[in-house]
Design an enzyme around this catalytic site. Structure first.
Site, PDB file in Angstrom:
ATOM      1  N   ASN A  91       0.690  -0.961   0.211  1.00 16.23           N
ATOM      2  CA  ASN A  91       0.255   0.208  -0.489  1.00 16.23           C
ATOM      3  C   ASN A  91       1.014   1.060   0.140  1.00 16.23           C
ATOM      4  OD1 ASN A  91      -2.693   1.081   1.160  1.00 16.23           O
ATOM      5  ND2 ASN A  91      -1.157   2.165   2.536  1.00 16.23           N
ATOM      6  N   TYR A 156       4.062   9.764 -10.640  1.00 11.30           N
ATOM      7  CA  TYR A 156       3.342   8.804 -10.744  1.00 11.30           C
ATOM      8  C   TYR A 156       2.457   8.004 -11.309  1.00 11.30           C
ATOM      9  CZ  TYR A 156      -0.802   8.058  -6.581  1.00 11.30           C
ATOM     10  OH  TYR A 156      -1.711   7.057  -6.621  1.00 11.30           O
TER      11      TYR A 156
END
Ligand code: NAI
Length: 249
Positions: A91, A156
């Site tokens: 995560n 990203y």
């Protein structure tokens, strides 16, 4: 749904990771989770205690998911402390948004390390015990930005798209060992990472594109993670599951 499974969650002191820890613990899993900075230590201890209140074992470890040797030490410690690893939720993530014209090599490397190399670092460590157990579920936090791209988020988007290719390859390599590997692609979820959603005009612009007309909650991502971690998801592998209010139709 995950009674007595040992679940790892990286980057879990807050946001989506913390919601996943709570949801898994509530459903009977033992939890080993990481946090990275000393400033998160207090939050991590509070989360550890909250998870334990569901009657399971829980432990917070300080470990940088972007650092291969720290991940090696972390997973070895989990095996010593808990005896096995059934589920690994990758995560941990950051964003360093910048237009490509201004994006520095340092910013690029940092995002790649924390978001993408971390997934390699952790998966490489957990597949050995999972192969021995002939069972395992790996869940990687991608993003709809990894599918669609976004101006100002080239690093990203590249890191989250990389996670998708990695996920599918691991699913192909390890399916025969009963190890599943899936990616979750959240849309806009209200956390510290998306603090700008609370600021009027930006929020209105994004909301126009979301058929369900609202942003998502960390708990909703946690519910999907729980399903993939559990045996209810036993026939799902190599998939990218969007949870985005319809943004990615
Ligand atoms: P957040 O910023 O609240 O949480 C990220 C967590 O990762 C923090 O606890 C942070 O300390 C930790 N972290 C950062 N660098 C780390 C490292 N090197 N090692 C270990 N932990 C580290 O963000 P949020 O929203 O909870 O994000 C969680 C994941 O979900 C991230 O991978 C993010 O990219 C992804 N995601 C989030 C979306 C959103 O709208 N919030 C949308 C799509 C994906």
């Amino acid at each position: 749904m995950v009674k007595d499974k040992v679940c790892i969650v990286t980057g879990a002191a807050r946001g989506i990771g913390a919601a996943i820890v709570k949801r898994l613990a509530e459903n009977g899993a033992h939890i080993a989770f990481t946090y990275v900075s000393d400033s998160s230590a207090e939050k991590a201890t509070a989360l550890e205690n909250e998870a334990k209140s569901f009657g399971v074992n829980a432990k917070a470890y300080k470990s940088n998911a972007g650092d291969f040797s720290q991940c090696e030490v972390f997973v070895n410690d989990v095996l010593k402390d808990f005896g096995k690893v059934d589920v690994c939720v990758n995560n941990a993530g950051i964003s360093k948004d910048n237009l490509l014209l201004r994006l520095t090599p340092e910013q690029w490397d940092e995002v790649m390390n924390v978001n993408l190399k971390s997934v390699y670092n952790m998966t490489k460590q957990v597949i050995r015990p999972m192969m021995k157990a002939k069972s395992g579920s790996i869940i990687n936090m991608s993003s709809i930005i990894g599918i669609r791209g976004n101006a100002g988020q080239a690093s990203y988007a590249a890191s989250k798209a990389g996670i998708i290719g990695f996920t599918k390859s691991v699913a192909l390599e390890l399916g025969s060992r009963n190890i599943r590997c899936n990616a979750i692609a959240p849309g806009f979820i209200e956390t510290d990472m998306t603090h700008y959603l609370k600021e009027g005009t930006a929020a209105e612009t994004f909301l126009k594109d979301i058929p369900l007309g609202r942003f998502g909650k960390a708990e909703e991502v946690a519910d999907l993670t729980l399903f993939l971690a559990s045996d209810k998801g036993a026939y799902i592998t190599g998939q990218v599951i969007s949870i985005c209010g319809g943004l990615n139709i």
